[in-house]
Design a protein around this motif. Structure first.
Motif, mmCIF file in Angstrom:
data_model
loop_
_atom_site.group_PDB
_atom_site.id
_atom_site.type_symbol
_atom_site.label_atom_id
_atom_site.label_comp_id
_atom_site.label_asym_id
_atom_site.label_seq_id
_atom_site.Cartn_x
_atom_site.Cartn_y
_atom_site.Cartn_z
ATOM 1 N N MET A 71 -31.926 15.647 -21.431
ATOM 2 C CA MET A 71 -32.745 14.182 -21.128
ATOM 3 C C MET A 71 -32.711 13.936 -19.679
ATOM 4 N N GLN A 72 -31.938 14.707 -19.146
ATOM 5 C CA GLN A 72 -31.696 14.784 -17.794
ATOM 6 C C GLN A 72 -32.594 15.097 -16.989
ATOM 7 N N ALA A 73 -32.725 16.551 -17.585
ATOM 8 C CA ALA A 73 -34.052 17.181 -17.057
ATOM 9 C C ALA A 73 -35.337 17.187 -17.451
ATOM 10 N N ILE A 74 -35.984 15.993 -18.607
ATOM 11 C CA ILE A 74 -36.853 15.306 -18.493
ATOM 12 C C ILE A 74 -37.318 14.472 -17.300
ATOM 13 N N GLU A 75 -35.945 13.575 -16.740
ATOM 14 C CA GLU A 75 -36.219 12.233 -16.052
ATOM 15 C C GLU A 75 -36.187 13.545 -14.819
ATOM 16 N N ASP A 76 -35.741 14.240 -14.527
ATOM 17 C CA ASP A 76 -35.838 15.357 -13.280
ATOM 18 C C ASP A 76 -37.175 15.710 -12.846
ATOM 19 N N GLU A 77 -38.185 16.636 -13.702
ATOM 20 C CA GLU A 77 -39.449 16.812 -13.857
ATOM 21 C C GLU A 77 -40.229 15.301 -13.749
ATOM 22 N N LYS A 78 -40.191 14.022 -14.203
ATOM 23 C CA LYS A 78 -41.048 13.583 -14.933
ATOM 24 C C LYS A 78 -41.871 13.610 -15.415
ATOM 25 N N CYS A 79 -41.601 14.258 -16.839
ATOM 26 C CA CYS A 79 -42.127 14.878 -17.790
ATOM 27 C C CYS A 79 -43.366 13.532 -18.279
ATOM 28 N N TYR A 80 -42.412 12.648 -18.712
ATOM 29 C CA TYR A 80 -42.874 11.451 -18.934
ATOM 30 C C TYR A 80 -43.977 10.706 -18.994
ATOM 31 N N GLU A 81 -43.989 10.906 -17.453
ATOM 32 C CA GLU A 81 -44.927 10.022 -16.442
ATOM 33 C C GLU A 81 -46.575 10.473 -16.403
ATOM 34 N N PRO A 82 -46.698 11.483 -16.660
ATOM 35 C CA PRO A 82 -48.406 11.803 -17.371
ATOM 36 C C PRO A 82 -49.108 10.927 -18.551
ATOM 37 N N ASP A 83 -50.307 10.590 -18.188
ATOM 38 C CA ASP A 83 -50.543 10.167 -19.756
ATOM 39 C C ASP A 83 -51.454 11.146 -20.044
ATOM 40 N N TYR A 90 -46.272 20.717 -19.642
ATOM 41 C CA TYR A 90 -46.340 21.461 -18.583
ATOM 42 C C TYR A 90 -45.071 20.662 -17.568
ATOM 43 N N LYS A 91 -44.587 19.845 -17.495
ATOM 44 C CA LYS A 91 -43.529 19.896 -16.712
ATOM 45 C C LYS A 91 -42.775 20.458 -17.675
ATOM 46 N N GLY A 92 -42.442 19.689 -19.280
ATOM 47 C CA GLY A 92 -41.361 19.669 -20.321
ATOM 48 C C GLY A 92 -41.310 21.091 -20.463
ATOM 49 N N ILE A 93 -41.934 22.238 -20.036
ATOM 50 C CA ILE A 93 -41.419 23.231 -20.356
ATOM 51 C C ILE A 93 -40.875 23.632 -19.390
ATOM 52 N N LYS A 94 -41.046 23.419 -17.859
ATOM 53 C CA LYS A 94 -40.518 23.112 -16.352
ATOM 54 C C LYS A 94 -39.270 23.486 -16.199
ATOM 55 N N ALA A 95 -38.835 21.920 -17.300
ATOM 56 C CA ALA A 95 -37.458 21.312 -17.728
ATOM 57 C C ALA A 95 -36.407 22.841 -18.839
ATOM 58 N N LYS A 96 -37.041 22.864 -19.411
ATOM 59 C CA LYS A 96 -36.366 23.303 -20.140
ATOM 60 C C LYS A 96 -35.884 24.796 -19.576
ATOM 61 N N THR A 97 -36.316 25.534 -18.881
ATOM 62 C CA THR A 97 -35.989 26.654 -18.017
ATOM 63 C C THR A 97 -35.364 26.393 -17.357
ATOM 64 N N ARG A 98 -35.343 25.473 -16.336
ATOM 65 C CA ARG A 98 -34.004 25.484 -15.659
ATOM 66 C C ARG A 98 -32.755 24.380 -16.931
ATOM 67 N N ILE A 99 -32.751 23.946 -17.538
ATOM 68 C CA ILE A 99 -32.154 23.863 -18.622
ATOM 69 C C ILE A 99 -31.189 25.205 -18.544
ATOM 70 N N MET A 100 -32.004 26.201 -18.731
ATOM 71 C CA MET A 100 -31.238 27.508 -19.437
ATOM 72 C C MET A 100 -30.975 28.081 -18.589
ATOM 73 N N LYS A 101 -30.878 28.347 -17.474
ATOM 74 C CA LYS A 101 -30.631 28.710 -16.108
ATOM 75 C C LYS A 101 -29.482 28.619 -15.901
ATOM 76 N N LYS A 102 -29.467 27.212 -16.142
ATOM 77 C CA LYS A 102 -27.896 26.311 -15.743
ATOM 78 C C LYS A 102 -26.723 26.467 -17.118
ATOM 79 N N TYR A 103 -27.276 26.542 -18.010
ATOM 80 C CA TYR A 103 -26.395 27.012 -19.397
ATOM 81 C C TYR A 103 -27.119 27.455 -20.601
ATOM 82 N N PRO A 104 -27.070 28.846 -20.014
ATOM 83 C CA PRO A 104 -27.957 29.895 -20.969
ATOM 84 C C PRO A 104 -27.810 29.455 -22.004
ATOM 85 N N ASP A 105 -27.194 29.814 -23.206
ATOM 86 C CA ASP A 105 -26.853 29.042 -24.747
ATOM 87 C C ASP A 105 -26.545 27.590 -25.138
#
Length: 201
Positions: A71-83, A90-105
């Motif tokens: 949820m923090q990554a989603i907020e940081d990427e502003k995933c829910y702002e676009p309509d 697209y923003k969600g994919i970027k958020a997911k990638t960020r999470i995987m890099k910090k927490y690989p598992d």
């Protein structure tokens, strides 16, 4: 949980969290030895039990922490702002990638935990996940502009199809071993472009 865990330096907390995600993602809940988590984190088993009273408490903490991190990554990427749905995704994919890099598992752990049928954990996990879907995610989907899609499209079915495809892809990747964040991002972008082609006007 012992509050002393939160007093630890972030680096040490992350080491314990990542160790938990790694071991629990490789085995079932019952077959995940707490001693292996401690060893992976570079601490003693007794110290781990000083921070978490038992395996269940550690497991549910990791689940809640995974949702909080997402949820923090989603907020940081502003995933829910676009309509626009695909911009949101697209923003969600970027958020997911960020999470995987910090927490690989983390992703593998979440998928494993979600389908875990252990009576000690299943109720908490299913209820918290349902709450998440009905919360910000559900509200965000309600404001998506329908004009970008083909006329007569069953939106609910489209959402389900994309969810099932994404989950199936990730589950397949999890079975292969450690997730490759760059590959996941690249493949997810390909799926997104495909969906745009078949569902957009």
């Amino acid at each position: 949980m012992n509050e002393k865990f939160f007093a630890l330096p972030q680096e040490k907390r992350d080491r314990i969290i990542n160790a938990g995600y790694r071991i629990f993602s490789r085995n079932t809940y019952k077959k995940s030895p707490v001693g292996e988590i401690a060893a992976e984190a570079g601490i003693s088993k007794s110290l781990l039990f000083h921070y978490f009273h038992n395996k269940k408490e550690l497991y549910l903490f990791l689940w809640d922490e995974a949702l909080r991190t997402a949820m923090q990554a989603i907020e940081d990427e502003k995933c829910y702002e676009p309509d626009r749905l695909f911009e949101m995704m697209y923003k969600g994919i970027k958020a997911k990638t960020r999470i995987m890099k910090k927490y690989p598992d983390l992703t593998a752990f979440v998928m494993k935990a979600f389908y875990e049928q252990e009576p000690e954990t299943v109720d908490h996990i299913q209820k918290s996940y349902e709450k998440l879907l009905k919360g910000r995610a559900g509200e965000a989907l309600k404001k998506v502009k329908k004009e970008e899609f083909r006329e007569g499209l069953d939106m609910e079915m489209m959402y389900r199809e994309m969810f099932w495809a994404s989950e199936g892809y990730l589950w397949e990747e999890v079975q292969k071993g450690p997730l490759d964040a760059e590959k996941i991002e690249k493949d997810s972008m390909k799926m997104l472009e495909y969906w745009k082609q078949i569902y957009s006007k």
